[in-house]
Design a protein around this motif. Structure first.
Motif, PDB file in Angstrom:
ATOM      1  N   PHE A  53      59.561  61.872  92.890  1.00 38.38           N
ATOM      2  CA  PHE A  53      58.257  62.547  92.931  1.00 38.38           C
ATOM      3  C   PHE A  53      57.176  61.479  92.698  1.00 38.38           C
ATOM      4  CE2 PHE A  53      58.703  67.313  91.698  1.00 38.38           C
ATOM      5  CZ  PHE A  53      59.614  67.504  92.714  1.00 38.38           C
ATOM      6  N   SER A  54      55.936  61.825  93.051  1.00 38.23           N
ATOM      7  CA  SER A  54      54.843  60.868  92.799  1.00 38.23           C
ATOM      8  C   SER A  54      54.563  60.743  91.304  1.00 38.23           C
ATOM      9  CB  SER A  54      53.574  61.299  93.530  1.00 38.23           C
ATOM     10  OG  SER A  54      52.907  62.328  92.842  1.00 38.23           O
ATOM     11  N   ASP A  55      54.887  61.801  90.551  1.00 39.73           N
ATOM     12  CA  ASP A  55      54.582  61.826  89.115  1.00 39.73           C
ATOM     13  C   ASP A  55      55.253  60.708  88.328  1.00 39.73           C
ATOM     14  OD1 ASP A  55      53.239  64.552  89.115  1.00 39.73           O
ATOM     15  OD2 ASP A  55      55.204  65.055  89.919  1.00 39.73           O
ATOM     16  N   VAL A  82      58.725  63.837 102.635  1.00 39.33           N
ATOM     17  CA  VAL A  82      60.095  64.033 103.122  1.00 39.33           C
ATOM     18  C   VAL A  82      59.966  64.511 104.566  1.00 39.33           C
ATOM     19  CG1 VAL A  82      62.228  65.373 102.938  1.00 39.33           C
ATOM     20  CG2 VAL A  82      61.033  64.675 100.858  1.00 39.33           C
ATOM     21  N   HIS A  96      56.947  67.135 104.629  1.00 40.57           N
ATOM     22  CA  HIS A  96      56.442  67.682 103.369  1.00 40.57           C
ATOM     23  C   HIS A  96      55.772  66.488 102.666  1.00 40.57           C
ATOM     24  CE1 HIS A  96      57.595  69.094  99.029  1.00 40.57           C
ATOM     25  NE2 HIS A  96      56.332  69.304  99.285  1.00 40.57           N
ATOM     26  N   PRO A  97      54.449  66.389 102.781  1.00 38.90           N
ATOM     27  CA  PRO A  97      53.765  65.168 102.338  1.00 38.90           C
ATOM     28  C   PRO A  97      53.202  65.251 100.920  1.00 38.90           C
ATOM     29  CG  PRO A  97      52.259  66.491 103.631  1.00 38.90           C
ATOM     30  CD  PRO A  97      53.518  67.323 103.460  1.00 38.90           C
ATOM     31  N   PHE A  98      52.843  64.102 100.371  1.00 44.91           N
ATOM     32  CA  PHE A  98      52.115  64.042  99.097  1.00 44.91           C
ATOM     33  C   PHE A  98      50.629  64.050  99.434  1.00 44.91           C
ATOM     34  CE2 PHE A  98      56.216  62.153  98.111  1.00 44.91           C
ATOM     35  CZ  PHE A  98      56.543  62.804  96.938  1.00 44.91           C
ATOM     36  N   GLN A 171      46.403  65.046  93.532  1.00 43.32           N
ATOM     37  CA  GLN A 171      47.695  64.795  94.180  1.00 43.32           C
ATOM     38  C   GLN A 171      47.729  63.335  94.577  1.00 43.32           C
ATOM     39  OE1 GLN A 171      50.627  66.689  94.640  1.00 43.32           O
ATOM     40  NE2 GLN A 171      51.218  64.588  95.081  1.00 43.32           N
ATOM     41  N   GLY A 459      57.164  71.654  88.824  1.00 45.33           N
ATOM     42  CA  GLY A 459      56.845  70.433  89.561  1.00 45.33           C
ATOM     43  C   GLY A 459      56.293  70.653  90.955  1.00 45.33           C
ATOM     44  N   PRO A 461      53.888  72.446  93.756  1.00 43.41           N
ATOM     45  CA  PRO A 461      52.680  73.253  93.930  1.00 43.41           C
ATOM     46  C   PRO A 461      52.850  74.251  95.085  1.00 43.41           C
ATOM     47  CG  PRO A 461      52.380  71.089  94.930  1.00 43.41           C
ATOM     48  CD  PRO A 461      53.771  71.105  94.341  1.00 43.41           C
ATOM     49  N   TYR A 463      51.376  74.515  97.867  1.00 38.88           N
ATOM     50  CA  TYR A 463      51.344  73.977  99.241  1.00 38.88           C
ATOM     51  C   TYR A 463      52.719  73.461  99.679  1.00 38.88           C
ATOM     52  CZ  TYR A 463      51.355  68.836  98.680  1.00 38.88           C
ATOM     53  OH  TYR A 463      51.716  67.534  98.454  1.00 38.88           O
TER      54      TYR A 463
HETATM   55  N1  LIG Z   1      54.293  67.107  91.303  1.00 50.19           N
HETATM   56  C1  LIG Z   1      54.974  66.678  92.491  1.00 50.19           C
HETATM   57  C2  LIG Z   1      54.874  67.754  93.493  1.00 50.19           C
HETATM   58  C3  LIG Z   1      54.742  67.438  94.918  1.00 50.19           C
HETATM   59  C4  LIG Z   1      53.616  67.529  95.615  1.00 50.19           C
HETATM   60  N2  LIG Z   1      53.860  67.158  96.918  1.00 50.19           N
HETATM   61  C5  LIG Z   1      55.116  66.807  97.053  1.00 50.19           C
HETATM   62  C6  LIG Z   1      55.779  66.311  98.123  1.00 50.19           C
HETATM   63  C7  LIG Z   1      57.103  65.998  97.970  1.00 50.19           C
HETATM   64 CL1  LIG Z   1      57.933  65.350  99.318  1.00 50.19          CL
HETATM   65  C8  LIG Z   1      57.744  66.179  96.742  1.00 50.19           C
HETATM   66  C9  LIG Z   1      57.054  66.669  95.657  1.00 50.19           C
HETATM   67  C10 LIG Z   1      55.735  66.973  95.813  1.00 50.19           C
HETATM   68  C11 LIG Z   1      54.424  65.303  92.880  1.00 50.19           C
HETATM   69  O1  LIG Z   1      53.231  65.109  92.983  1.00 50.19           O
HETATM   70  O2  LIG Z   1      55.243  64.432  93.083  1.00 50.19           O
END
Ligand SMILES: N[C@@H](Cc1c[nH]c2cc(Cl)ccc12)C(=O)O
Ligand SMILES: Cc1cc2nc3c(=O)[nH]c(=O)nc-3n(C[C@H](O)[C@H](O)[C@H](O)COP(=O)(O)OP(=O)(O)OC[C@H]3O[C@@H](n4cnc5c(N)ncnc54)[C@H](O)[C@@H]3O)c2cc1C
Length: 521
Positions: A53-55, A82, A96-98, A171, A459, A461, A463
């Protein structure tokens, strides 16, 4: 035990979970606690080439580690999304983007898209990132600046918050791919440098006191080791929590049947082939194949349900998928324990990592679970009275995250239009976790929002749910009647702005490979 409470921590397990926990606790409490980490030199760790995850950036920030420090050591690359390949039908893909989804007049842009988007692809029309992924771009310029003004503002986000406190505020535009085994090694050096005692030995026995709390562990060569708080990072074995303390494991197998994987690490000439800035999940006859681009190689593997596919068949499929580059590479067959421990904290033992729980890696949640558990452990760190309410709050937070992700993954399979094999036919009729059936009915009437997804922090959202439903294509969706009745000029302008911005960034940003070649030079 110190006056404040438990200050002697014993961690068993030296995989990603063990070393992430040791290094984070040292960064949090410094020398006010003592940590001993025991890991077997014989029992291996899981490390296949992971996506995150980006977190996870908050984890590195907490440890004061910069990308330039840890990324090259872990063969790390960026992950913008992904990519789901062939889940709707062969040849189809979506991301499925960030990237935060924009809203227009109170409705998400995807709602306007359903009412009359400019193109065939919701991901390309509603998100800039889809075009950057298709074009193989880095999210940073060669001098290290982030892709645009908006994203730069994200780096000024408030610090000191936990992941759940960050959710919905901003995000961040990317996550990472890296070798988890190399990250464990890197963090081991960090932790030992800060005073963590490292013992390589096997835990042969776990002795309980008369209350059923862990009194000490018995190792093969180092005798008895005592602590106040024991952290079980022993992977799928669950040596302390599941075996010694007999906490039952709750399987998710009825809703998520994939229980096996076969993995390969394949060296590739990245200079020639480039490095994709995303994880790919390609649907197969009885599961899906992950492709994780690392620097200098890819991590790849077939996740499948053994009720539908034998290990030999899975390995053959994976090798055909990868091609001749994998010929001399040895395959790693893995049985996955899918589900979670009924409680991750019992008495003086907390499980973190695979011993606590795991779902198949479709949305790269394993390391997110670890990071979340560690943050919660710090938040609910026990005092001298071991107040059971603290433990209960910890257990609830950890269970919610895993149960929520379980739902999110079940949505992928239920909504995938593909139905060419028995595996995919059964995916449409398999039971889903409680309450999801009703949520799915609601989403047919109105796209998911924060009021009608899994109600606790997990974790993901709203979207993210929209992306999966719109991309998988097997569930009929409609736009809100209000959107149909409204003037769509502002929405059409937003679609145009996204297209313009995507074009500009594709032209201006370096390739993903070039960025890392520069970082390493
Ligand atoms: N908090 C997570 C949630 C998330 C938001 N967009 C995406 C996309 C994908 Cl591929 C995974 C996870 C996430 C985060 O920001 O990582
Ligand atoms: C197929 C697959 C794909 C995955 N993909 C991703 C992904 O893309 N993204 C992601 O975030 N996560 C992913 N994961 C999860 C991720 O790899 C793990 O969460 C992570 O590596 C942590 O593992 P761990 O430390 O809990 O366990 P392990 O790596 O299994 O480590 C267990 C440790 O315990 C020690 N041990 C065990 N028994 C004893 C004993 N008796 N005495 C002493 N030591 C003992 C071992 O020696 C080892 O050091 C994936 C997992 C699998 C199975």
């Amino acid at each position: 035990m110190g006056a404040q409470g438990p200050d002697q921590v014993v961690i068993v397990g030296g995989g990603t979970a063990g070393w992430m926990t040791a290094s984070y606790l040292k960064a949090a409490f410094e020398d006010r606690i003592s940590i001993t980490l025991v890991e077997s030199g014989k029992i291996g760790t899981i490390g296949v080439g992971e996506a995150t995850f980006s977190d996870i950036r908050h984890f590195f920030e907490f440890l004061n580690l910069r990308e330039e420090d840890w990324m090259p050591a872990c063969n790390a690359t960026y992950k913008l999304a992904v990519r789901f390949q062939d889940w709707r039908r062969p040849g189809h893909h979506f991301y499925h983007p960030f990237e935060q989804l924009r809203s227009v007049n109170g409705f998400p842009l995807t709602d306007w898209w359903l009412n009359g988007g400019p193109g065939e692809r919701f991901d390309q029309d509603c998100f800039v990132m889809a075009s950057l992924c298709d074009a193989g771009r880095s999210p940073r310029y060669l001098d290290g600046t982030l892709l645009d003004q908006e994203a730069r503002a994200v780096t000024d986000e408030p610090s000191g918050l936990t992941m759940s406190e960050h959710q919905g505020k901003t995000q961040f535009p990317y996550a990472y791919h890296f070798e988890a085994a190399l990250l464990a090694k890197y963090l081991a050096a960090y932790a030992v440098d800060r005073g963590v005692r490292h013992i390589v030995d096997e835990v042969q026995d776990v002795r309980l006191d008369s209350r059923g709390w862990i009194d000490h562990i018995v190792t093969k060569e180092h005798g008895e080791i005592r602590g106040d708080l024991y952290i079980d990072c022993t992977g799928f074995r669950g040596v302390l929590l599941n075996k010694a303390l007999e906490v039952p494991f709750m399987s998710y197998q009825d809703t998520l049947p994939n229980d096996s994987a076969v993995a390969l690490q394949v060296p590739l000439d990245m200079k020639k082939l480039g490095v994709r800035p995303y994880t790919t999940a390609t649907a197969q006859r009885a599961g899906w194949i992950w492709t994780i681009p690392l620097f200098g190689r890819i991590g790849t593997g077939y996740v499948y349900a053994k009720d539908y596919c034998t290990p030999e068949e899975a390995e053959r499929t994976l090798r055909e998928f990868v091609g001749p580059e994998a010929e001399s590479v040895e395959a790693n067959h893995i049985r996955m324990r899918i589900g979670r421990s009924a409680q991750s904290w019992k008495n003086n033992c907390v499980a973190v990592g695979l011993s606590s729980g795991f779902v198949e890696p479709l949305e790269s949640t394993g390391i997110f679970f670890i990071h979340h558990a560690i943050e919660q452990l710090v938040k609910y760190f026990p005092a001298a009275d071991w107040n059971p309410k603290t433990r209960d709050m910890y257990n609830a937070a950890v269970a919610h995250v895993m149960d929520g992700v379980r739902e999110f993954l079940a949505v992928h399979y239920r909504s995938a239009a593909r139905d060419d094999t028995q595996y995919w036919k059964d995916a449409k009729t398999r039971p889903v976790p409680d309450a999801l059936e009703e949520r799915l009915e609601r989403w047919k009437a109105q796209l998911p929002d924060s009021e009608n997804i899994f109600p606790y922090y997990h974790g993901l959202p709203p979207y993210s749910y929209m992306c999966i439903l719109l991309g998988m294509g097997g569930i009929p969706l409609r736009s809100s009647p209000a959107v149909g009745l409204s003037d769509d000029t502002a929405a059409q302008k937003e679609f145009q702005a996204i297209r313009g911005k995507a074009q500009h960034l594709v032209d201006a940003l370096p390739t993903h490979y070039d960025y890392f070649a520069e970082m390493r030079s």
